[in-house]
Design an enzyme around this catalytic site. Structure first.
Site, PDB file in Angstrom:
ATOM      1  N   HIS A 268      27.715  97.958  78.430  1.00 53.58           N
ATOM      2  CA  HIS A 268      26.709  98.506  77.521  1.00 53.58           C
ATOM      3  C   HIS A 268      25.515  99.055  78.309  1.00 53.58           C
ATOM      4  O   HIS A 268      25.126 100.217  78.144  1.00 53.58           O
ATOM      5  CB  HIS A 268      26.245  97.408  76.555  1.00 53.58           C
ATOM      6  CG  HIS A 268      25.235  97.852  75.547  1.00 53.58           C
ATOM      7  ND1 HIS A 268      25.571  98.204  74.258  1.00 53.58           N
ATOM      8  CD2 HIS A 268      23.895  98.007  75.641  1.00 53.58           C
ATOM      9  CE1 HIS A 268      24.462  98.555  73.607  1.00 53.58           C
ATOM     10  NE2 HIS A 268      23.430  98.446  74.422  1.00 53.58           N
ATOM     11  N   GLU A 269      24.965  98.233  79.182  1.00 56.88           N
ATOM     12  CA  GLU A 269      23.783  98.676  79.941  1.00 56.88           C
ATOM     13  C   GLU A 269      24.153  99.805  80.894  1.00 56.88           C
ATOM     14  O   GLU A 269      23.342 100.717  81.120  1.00 56.88           O
ATOM     15  CB  GLU A 269      23.152  97.498  80.687  1.00 56.88           C
ATOM     16  CG  GLU A 269      22.660  96.352  79.790  1.00 56.88           C
ATOM     17  CD  GLU A 269      21.706  96.764  78.679  1.00 56.88           C
ATOM     18  OE1 GLU A 269      20.952  97.742  78.856  1.00 56.88           O
ATOM     19  OE2 GLU A 269      21.720  96.115  77.603  1.00 56.88           O
TER      20      GLU A 269
HETATM   21 ZN    ZN Z   1      21.483  99.178  73.935  1.00 55.07          ZN
END
Ligand code: ZN
Length: 502
Positions: A268-269
């Site tokens: 995600h990051e």
């Molecule tokens: Zn996010």
């Protein structure tokens, strides 16, 4: 133009220096440094704000002669930011910063003790100050949106809050999108429940922390995250931060008995970081070198996390590497892990929710915020309203406020109007994935072959390089041929649920 660029570059330098200090605070700083660090960050942020919200900036903007399209965009964005920065009086900005510093501490205690009464008075103050802020910004928003803009009083106020995170977004439009989502998702969740549970036991098997870390980083690197211009560290809550296009960092956390926390946190990051690293270099040290909206930012993180990282093709490609490193995975196969990673089940905590129920968590927060800002809901009634909403939307009720209305940090930060961007970003990821498929063909085949460069290249071209030069709506229009549309994401999720649950 040169003088304006130099002036804005100095301000960017101050902001990025403050970001370095904030990053350090969350990753390496000893706890004793907290007070000194708060002063340092406040000083840098204040100097940056004063340098920007000044007559000097205004006169440089007015006397600039743009020669290129980038120049013109820079002047336009600087003017826009300046109008907002000068609209709010310094005492109000200070009062908000102070109220949220206190509220953040109170929230942490209230959450620990699961005691809403400890946090309530702080939220009342935040709602009051945020309402004042919204009322000061409203005329500006109305002016920008022109004659056709005629929301209700309460929606105009909420629009002004949304605008900080999702420029141009409208409360009425978002409410309509959520109504659409709700009508599809509530019955879908009930349908899924009737089909029996997916076995998610593999998710809870012990995986050593170093192995989780290495596998996550290998995949982030394979996606295209440039480690000469980025790095990963540990922090209590994962985040991405940028000190400029050539230094974009991510953090994660690791649970040895639940590998999705670290793996999907990293993916995600990394999706956020790929966006920041992909901004055109000619925008460096200008305010154009930033994500254009939180929705577009979230579309990038969710796309790599979900459309790519939770696909069957992804697990078929990467499972052997996992199995060769993880002793407890010998009896598993790619499909059992893929299926476990996509189980759908109503749960209490938003950040741990599956792709289907996630929007219902966001819808609940959006509904309550609108009511709070409209003055139709008292802060003291939030816990009851929260629990009633959970019952209606997800069919479960938290036993404590800790697992309910005290779970998120956002309100303590004064970030009202932020939550909807999570859902908007998810819907945008659906639209972009759909459009990418039309351009590139079979995306599952690309993932199965590890051809992430093609996916990244498409995103670079259509989204990343632009920074703030295009609005979220322009990016969607140019890349997908339409404005915000829940259709493609709904089709994607229906497809996935069918393949997981039959
Ligand atoms: Zn996010």
């Amino acid at each position: 133009m040169d003088a304006l660029r130099q002036h804005l570059a100095r301000i960017q330098d101050l902001r990025h220096a403050a970001a370095v200090l904030e990053w350090d605070q969350e990753t390496h700083m000893p706890s004793g440094g907290a007070e000194g660090r708060a002063h340092q960050v406040a000083t840098l942020r204040q100097v940056a704000h004063e340098t920007f919200a000044s007559d000097a900036t205004a006169s440089l903007i007015e006397s600039a002669s743009p020669e290129t399209e980038v120049d013109a965009d820079l002047v336009r964005i600087a003017r826009r930011d300046l109008a907002r920065a000068t609209r709010l009086p310094a005492p109000l900005v200070g009062a908000l910063a102070e109220a949220s510093a206190r509220a953040k501490t109170a929230w942490a205690e209230a959450r620990q003790d699961s005691d809403w009464a400890l946090f309530g008075p702080h939220l009342e103050r935040i709602v009051d100050l945020t309402t004042q802020k919204a009322d000061l910004l409203r005329p500006l928003i109305a002016e920008e949106r022109g004659a056709g803009y005629a929301p209700s009083d309460a929606d105009a106020r909420y629009d002004a809050l949304l605008d900080e995170y999702e420029p141009g977004a409208s409360t009425t439009e978002i409410a309509a999108v959520f109504a659409d989502l709700r009508s599809h998702l509530v019955p879908l969740v009930q349908d899924i429940a009737a089909r029996g549970a997916v076995d998610d036991e593999p998710l809870y098997r012990y995986v050593p922390e170093t192995i989780q870390w290495e596998l996550g980083m290998e995949i982030a690197y394979a996606f295209g995250y440039d480690l000469e211009r980025g790095r990963q560290d540990l922090s209590a809550h994962p985040f991405t931060t940028t000190f400029g296009i050539d230094d974009v960092r991510i953090t994660t956390r690791v649970d040895p008995n639940f590998f999705p926390t670290a793996l999907y946190g990293t993916l995600h990051e990394a999706g956020h970081a790929l966006y920041e690293q992909g901004i055109s270099k000619e925008l460096a040290r200008t305010p154009l070198a930033d994500g254009t909206s939180l929705g577009i930012h979230e579309s990038q993180s969710r796309l790599w996390e979900n459309q790519v990282g939770r696909s069957r093709a992804f697990w078929r490609r990467h499972f052997p590497a996992f199995q060769s490193q993880i002793g407890s995975w010998m009896d598993l196969n790619a499909d059992t892990v893929w299926r476990a990673c996509n189980r759908v089940q109503p749960s209490l905590i938003r950040v741990e929710a599956d792709e289907v129920t996630y929007h219902l968590h966001v819808l609940l927060r959006f509904t309550l915020e609108r009511e709070l800002i409209a003055g139709r809901l008292a802060v003291g009634d939030v816990p009851d309203a929260w629990n009633a909403g959970m019952e209606t939307l997800l069919g479960i009720v938290p036993e404590t406020d800790r697992d309910g209305c005290l779970q998120d940090i956002h309100w303590s930060l004064g970030a009202l109007g932020y939550f909807p961007t999570y859902s908007l970003g998810t819907l945008m990821s659906g639209q972009l994935w759909d459009a990418m498929g039309r351009d590139l063909g079979d995306l599952d085949a690309l993932v199965a072959d590890g051809e992430y460069g093609a996916i990244l290249g498409w995103l670079r071209e259509n989204v990343h390089q632009w920074g703030r030069r295009k609005t979220a709506t322009q990016i969607l229009q140019d890349a997908t041929g339409s404005g915000l549309d829940a259709g493609p994401w709904l089709a994607y999720i229906r497809d996935k649920v069918e393949s997981v649950y039959g």
